[in-house]
Structures are given as C-alpha cells and as structure tokens.
Design an enzyme around this catalytic site. Structure first.
Site, mmCIF file in Angstrom:
data_model
loop_
_atom_site.group_PDB
_atom_site.id
_atom_site.type_symbol
_atom_site.label_atom_id
_atom_site.label_comp_id
_atom_site.label_asym_id
_atom_site.label_seq_id
_atom_site.Cartn_x
_atom_site.Cartn_y
_atom_site.Cartn_z
ATOM 1 N N SER A 413 0.747 -1.103 -0.145
ATOM 2 C CA SER A 413 -0.190 0.080 -0.320
ATOM 3 C C SER A 413 1.040 1.164 0.183
ATOM 4 O O SER A 413 0.769 2.355 -0.392
ATOM 5 C CB SER A 413 -0.657 -0.507 1.297
ATOM 6 O OG SER A 413 0.022 -0.342 2.541
ATOM 7 N N HIS A 434 -3.205 -2.961 -5.742
ATOM 8 C CA HIS A 434 -2.869 -2.301 -3.725
ATOM 9 C C HIS A 434 -4.414 -2.413 -3.844
ATOM 10 O O HIS A 434 -6.144 -1.839 -4.376
ATOM 11 C CB HIS A 434 -3.017 -1.289 -4.131
ATOM 12 C CG HIS A 434 -3.176 -0.387 -2.647
ATOM 13 N ND1 HIS A 434 -3.426 0.697 -2.127
ATOM 14 C CD2 HIS A 434 -3.527 -1.492 -1.342
ATOM 15 C CE1 HIS A 434 -3.724 0.748 -0.595
ATOM 16 N NE2 HIS A 434 -3.586 -0.235 -0.485
ATOM 17 N N GLU A 446 -6.398 -0.413 -6.486
ATOM 18 C CA GLU A 446 -5.170 0.780 -7.425
ATOM 19 C C GLU A 446 -4.293 -0.319 -8.041
ATOM 20 O O GLU A 446 -3.474 -1.477 -7.154
ATOM 21 C CB GLU A 446 -4.635 1.097 -6.008
ATOM 22 C CG GLU A 446 -5.462 2.718 -6.100
ATOM 23 C CD GLU A 446 -4.024 3.500 -4.837
ATOM 24 O OE1 GLU A 446 -4.777 4.166 -5.213
ATOM 25 O OE2 GLU A 446 -3.969 2.974 -4.132
ATOM 26 N N ASN A 484 -3.813 6.843 -0.690
ATOM 27 C CA ASN A 484 -3.183 6.911 0.707
ATOM 28 C C ASN A 484 -2.009 8.113 0.613
ATOM 29 O O ASN A 484 -2.372 8.558 1.887
ATOM 30 C CB ASN A 484 -1.982 5.738 1.022
ATOM 31 C CG ASN A 484 -3.039 4.461 1.298
ATOM 32 O OD1 ASN A 484 -4.543 4.547 2.048
ATOM 33 N ND2 ASN A 484 -2.682 3.004 2.128
#
Ligand code: 3H9
Length: 706
Positions: A413, A434, A446, A484
């Site tokens: 991540s 991800h 992702e 993130n």
C-alpha cells in the site's frame, strides 16, 4: 422510421427493432423512430400485432445519460411521456421482447407495451436513483400498477435490478422465453393478437389500500434515511410512487415530472452522473489501446494468508479462478484458512451466498507451504507483511519459481514498486495491485504502474479487475500511491483540529454529516493506529525541520492505544466494538496541547470539513500535476470506492469544482497563512482558480491532448 429504429414483417406481426449500440439508449432519434413505427403499424391493415425488440446485446438500457448534461445546461427538455401514451393507445397490441437489460426509460418503455416477454437471463429495473434522479417517464406510476406498491417503492428507491424470473412472478413479465426470443415473442404476439390489449395505466387492482400504503411508505422512508443517508433521490422516488396511490395517472405523471426535474438539476445528480461516466473512463488508458493483448489468468497464487492475503484469495475464488494460498508454516496457514472459512460462513448466514457456493469456492483455494506449484500459475499476488526487505526476498523467490510470462503483483500500500521489481530479473512483469480492506468487500483496486511494467501486464490487470468485480484505477508509483498519499494530509488535519481544541467526536461527526461513511479518527481506530505510526517512524527522517507535525496519534500509540483491536484508541470500545467517548483522551489532549503551547479555540463543523476535505483536494491537485493520477475523475473514483467519500458529492475533485475552485483556493491560502507550509497551495489548483477553470475541464484538455 430512421436508421436507429427499423421495421420488418413476420407475416402479420410487425417487428420493430431498436438499433442504437452499444446499449440502445433512447438517444435523440430513437423515440421519433419508435413513434413513426407505431404510426406505420396502426395504418397497415395487414399487421395484427407488433413486437418491439432491441438489436445487439440488450433491450433498452434507459434514457441517454449524456443528454441530461445538455438539458441542465440549457438544452431542450425531452419528454418520453407522449411516446409512451402513443404506444399504449396503439390499436394493434404491442409486445415488448426483453433481453439483456430493460433499465430506466427502457423499463418505462416496456411497461407502456401491452405485454412483456423476456429471456430468462434478462434483468429489469429502475436504477435512476443511482444517478441522483427518479424515473421520469411514468415509471413511478406504471410500475406500482404492475407489481404493487411495496415492490415498486423498493425498485425505484434502491435502484437494484430484478431478474426476469422474479419479474415474471411479480407480474411485470408475462412470459419467459427460453431459446430464440424473437421467434417466441412473435408467436406470443399471434396468440394475443385478437384479444383486448390491456393498458397498464388503466390498471388499479394492485394499488392497495390507504392504510397498507401508509405503512409501506413510512417503512421505505425509514430504510432510505438509514441506507442511503444524505441522498435526495430515493426520498423523491418514494414520494412519486406514493402519488400513484392517490392521484390519477395523468396527475401522477405530472407530479413525477416535477420531482424528476428537481432531481435532475440538483448537484447530487450532476455528481452521480459524473461518477457513472467516471467509472467507465478510468478503464481508458491513453497509451494502452483497447487492442493490447492480455495474458489469460486462469490460475493464480497469493503469498501471505493474513487478512489481506486471505481476502484476495476469496476475491479470485469468487470469480471462479483457482488459487494457491501460500504461507510459511502450517499453523499460520491454518489460521488464514480458518478466517476464510469463517468469512464465507458468515456470508452464508446472512444469505449472501449458498452453502453450495461456499463449498465450491473453498475447493478452489489450495493452501501450500512452498513454491513448488507456482510454475503453473499465470499470476501471483504478494500480500506479506509491509516491509521492503521481506518483499524483495519474496519477489526474488517468485522470480525463480514462476514461469516466464507470469504476472508478479504486489499488494503493497506504500512501498516503491520499482524497488520491489528490482529484486527480479523481469521488472516488466511486476505491477502493484493494491486491494482495500476487506479485500473481498471493497470495490477499489489501485493498479500501480512501475517504470517498466509492460502494457500487456497493465491491460491484463485492468481487465481482470472487472472480472473480479472491482473497479481498477491505474496510478503512478509515488509514496502511498494516490489514495493513501491523499489520506495522509486528510488525517493530519483531523489531528491538528483536535490539537487546536476540537472534540474527537465533533471532528468525526462533521465529516459523517458531510456524507463520509466514517470520520477520520474512527477510521484510524478501525484500521489500527499502529499501522500509520510504524510508517511515520520509518519516514521520520524525511520530515522537514520547523514544519508542524501532529503528535497526538503517536502519543496514543506509545500508550498502546492502537484502536479497536486493543479496545482503546481515539475512542474506548466495549466487547462488541461499540465506541464511546473516552474522557481520558479528552483530558490528555488538552494537557498535551497546553504543553505544546497550542492556543485552544471553538472550531465550527464547517471549518472541520474545509480543513480535512481541502487537504485532500490540495494533495489531489499535486498528484494530478505530477502525473501520478491520469485524470481528476480517477481520484474521485478512488475516493468513492476505497475511502467512503460520499458518491453524491462526486469525489473530492468534483466537490471542489462544485464549490468553485476560486473559493477553494482562497480558503487554502487562508489556511496557508494561518497554519504554515503544509498548506502551500498546489500550483495546478492555483492556475485553474486564476484562469476560472475546473478539474473537469482540465480532464477534458488532457483527454484531447492524448
Ligand atoms: C433514465 O432512463 C431516466 C428515465 O426515467 C427517462 C427520463 C426522461 N446512456 O456500462 P458499460 C454507455 S436514466 C448513455 O460499460 P456493460 C457507457 O457509458 C438511465 N450511455 O457496459 C459505455 O460507454 P463507453 C437509466 C450509456 O455491459 C457503454 O455504454 N439507465 C448508457 O458493463 C457501455 O456501457 C441506467 O442507469 C446510457 N443509459 O453494462 C443504465 N448506458 O464504452 C446505465 C451505458 O464509451 N447503464 N452507456 O465507456 C448500465 O447500467 C450499464 O451500462 C449496462 C451495461 C448494465 C446497461
């Protein structure tokens, strides 16, 4: 007629074919073509009945959604109501023959026919609420007359489709046709040709009594308030169906039209339509043409049987793809398989899956302790503990164990995908996939493009995401990727607000009221505060001296308060993980803030929302300019599908466009002045604001330039 609607004859039955690929939407020209066809059959004594059918893969998937944008920006209003009355008043009976989907205006068209037949695999529905609107061509008036008020309310308010089989039991479909739909529909049309043709709008037998309807409507409002919090269209849809129980058909249609227009012109509808097209746009990668060859993925392996690895294995198994699930030792693997079984069992208990489905899927997941069988798989997803050294070791092992051509994906991540790829002799086969937790539930995937990831590998992962029931968004390889990376500033601001005097629950509450699924602090408790703490410690050396950093979450972690898993974090949790405000945290925060010399003040809900949401927007603008996201809409799709951002606001970038980029930019400049360098406005945002442009216009320019 015209080239969108064609008419042919099968002896005494006319066949009207709608041919507007890809989904036979009711674009300009289609309603006119149908009208002309109805006129023609009515004027032809040789025609005894007509069948209306869709050419290609579907019946009619609804109004042309692209037309809505034209209507709301001053284009002509087009109503389908007169056409539907014209069909219903046809002197020759009209049979609607449905395959694929009859959605929205498509179902409304079908209900104006005198009969409906369907392939057993067809689906029908009124999904308009998903676009922030309600049925606008009599759907809320004809549907309750065919299926009853309760089912009509449900279908119009939640927008979920029903299968042709269910529709047949509801009375919406008159006959299911196995085999050749057209032949079956023509035969059916001959059977009913001499009978009186029933008009849906004249039927009242399913409209129920006032007392029954009052209870149905009250329950529906209650459900919509809870399950579709913040959305206006479901409530409008309920109101429109309710009107069918007390107004004449014509008055009901007028009432529906008024509510439809209100919804269509709302910000919510514009946002949801943006998301509808955005979800399709993200699949388009400018330098990867549609024809790019893809690698068949029939067998996969997942390395790591923890929460993420187990969830990912379930995702593949659910899509019918056989999985090897590897871990280091028997006990760890047993725990992992145990969790998978428990997850499936709870889905069976909740009625989501049958026991047979669970047994079948479990059979597809084979636990293994070594890489021996990895030479047979087409793709591996690594989901081991987040640490570069370990990931590199795993990828070096995979490089040795897997056959040439296999895709080597990492579920990291945050870590650098190029560095991971560097541990192999085939960086072109390496990519990031991800998944979001819980992987078997969250829709977002992702897909992280490494410097050397090949186009085939990218195209395969994008296509695979659809097969897995995910929405794949291609992102670049920067720290935290897109989601993130933006989440960092968002949660940083939540902490700053706390340290400046806001209450923990006030911060969460403000964002929940904005529409987010959860507040930022509660999310931290759910995910585990230690996760971010470990990452922050690893990257502390990158922090610039003299720039304010939040401290409160780190302090909570130092005290062992990791969130839900330790029973304490920002909140206190009982045995059922129910949160309550923790006075100890409140007192500690005041003490820590005093020690740090941070002046305490009353902070409004509006400021909380602006600080957190504009932090997302500012970082999003940087990501966009740096090219780590292809388009602003990609960021919106990521936030809605992976981070609980409210779909009715269209995602953070669309929300900023809706507020107005000048206003957003000014507010960010204010924050910059008050709170320092972390709020330096993103250059792209500044440029767009100063030139009066939007992120949506930026996207259009990018697409045009590609
Ligand atoms: C309505 O009907 C209001 C009424 O009450 C009347 C009021 C007056 N319009 O999804 P896909 C495009 S509201 C325009 O990838 P699939 C889509 O953008 C409408 N375009 O295929 C894509 O374009 P591209 C109610 C549409 O097989 C291409 O078609 N109806 C429309 O995975 C292929 O689509 C709905 O909400 C449209 N209506 O799924 C149904 N629909 O290739 C919306 C699709 O350029 N549609 N496109 O990216 C769907 O749910 C799915 O498209 C469907 C097919 C299930 C039909």
């Amino acid at each position: 007629m015209n080239n969108l609607v064609k008419i042919s004859r099968d002896n005494d039955v006319a066949v009207i074919t709608i041919d507007n690929p890809p989904v036979n939407a009711l674009s300009p020209g289609v309603p006119e073509g149908i009208w002309a066809a109805i006129d023609e059959i009515n004027g032809d004594p040789a025609v005894k009945a007509a069948v209306v059918i869709g050419g290609g893969r579907t019946f009619v998937a609804g109004a042309d959604i692209k037309e809505f944008g034209k209507m709301t920006s001053g284009g002509p209003r087009r109503s389908l109501l007169p056409l539907l009355l014209r069909i219903e008043d046809s002197s020759k009976p009209v049979v609607m023959a449905i395959h694929g989907t009859a959605f929205g205006g498509g179902l409304e068209l079908a209900m104006a026919g005198h009969y409906r037949v369907a392939s057993p695999t067809a689906q029908v529905g009124q999904p308009e609420v998903k676009l922030g609107i309600i049925p606008g061509a009599g759907g809320t008036q004809r549907l309750p007359r065919l299926v009853g008020v309760a089912k009509a309310v449900e279908m119009c308010a939640d927008g979920k489709p029903v299968s042709a089989r269910e529709a047949a039991t509801l009375g919406l479909i008159d006959r299911l046709i196995e085999g050749d739909l057209l032949a079956g529909a023509v035969a059916f049309a001959r059977e009913i040709a001499a009978k009186p043709a029933p008009k849906t709008r004249e039927r009242t037998e399913k409209l129920g009594t006032a007392a029954e309807n009052a209870a149905i409507i009250a329950a529906a409002r209650d459900t919509a308030g809870k399950k579709q919090r913040g959305l206006k269209a479901p409530l409008a849809a309920i109101e429109a169906v309710e009107s069918a129980t007390r107004l004449s058909f014509d008055e009901g249609c007028q009432f529906e039209a008024k509510l439809f227009t209100e919804c269509l012109f709302s910000d919510q509808s514009k946002a949801l339509i943006h998301i509808f097209f955005g979800e399709r746009e993200v699949a388009k990668i400018p330098d990867i043409p549609k024809e790019t060859p893809v690698i068949p993925v029939n067998r996969v392996a997942v390395v790591g049987s923890g929460t993420m690895g187990g969830g990912i294995a379930m995702v593949f198994a659910n899509a019918g793809i056989a999985v090897l699930l590897k871990d280091v030792d028997e006990p760890t693997l047993n725990v992992g398989m145990g969790k998978i079984k428990k997850n499936y069992a709870s889905s069976v208990q909740r009625g989501r899956f049958t026991q047979a489905f669970m047994d079948e899927r479990l059979q597809m997941i084979k636990p293994v302790l070594n890489y021996d069988a990895f030479s047979e798989v087409d793709m591996v997803v690594e989901a081991v503990f987040e640490g570069m050294a370990l990931k590199k070791t795993v990828f070096a092992d995979l490089d040795r164990a897997c056959r040439p051509g296999a895709i080597l994906a990492s579920n990291t991540s945050t870590l650098n995908i190029d560095e991971i790829a560097g541990a192999t002799s085939r960086p072109e086969a390496v990519i990031g996939t991800h998944f979001f937790s819980p992987a078997n539930v969250m829709r977002l995937l992702e897909i992280v493009r490494g410097k050397k990831s090949s186009k085939e590998v990218i195209a395969t992962c994008m296509q695979l995401s659809k097969k897995l029931g995910k929405i794949g968004v291609l992102v670049g390889n920067c720290r935290g990727f897109v989601g993130n990376r933006m989440f960092g500033p968002y949660r940083r601001e939540a902490q700053f607000l706390i340290e400046e005097g806001a209450e923990v629950e006030a911060v969460d509450q403000a964002l929940v009221e904005f529409g987010n699924a959860m507040g930022p602090l509660a999310v931290g408790d759910l995910a585990g505060l230690d996760v971010g703490w470990r990452i922050r410690k690893e990257y502390r050396h990158l922090e610039e001296p003299g720039i304010r950093q939040p401290f409160s979450e780190d302090r909570l972690c130092e005290m062992g308060r990791y969130g839900q898993k330790t029973g304490r974090g920002w909140y206190r949790y009982d045995d059922n993980r129910r949160a309550s405000v923790d006075p100890e945290v409140t007192a500690l925060l005041r003490k820590w803030s005093a020690e740090a010399g941070i002046p305490q003040r009353q902070i409004s809900a509006a400021e909380i929302v602006d600080r957190c949401v504009y932090a997302l927007v500012n970082e999003g603008a940087r990501i966009l300019e740096e090219g780590y996201a292809l388009r602003a809409v990609d960021i919106d799709i990521i936030y809605i599908n992976g981070y609980g951002f409210p779909a009715f606001r269209g995602g953070p970038m669309w929300h900023a466009d809706t507020v107005g980029l000048q206003k957003v930019y000014q507010r960010i400049c204010e924050f910059h002045q008050k709170h320092g360098e972390l709020w330096a406005p993103a250059p792209l945002l500044q440029r767009l604001a100063e030139t009066g442009k939007t992120f949506a216009e930026f996207d259009k320019e990018q697409v045009a330039a590609a």
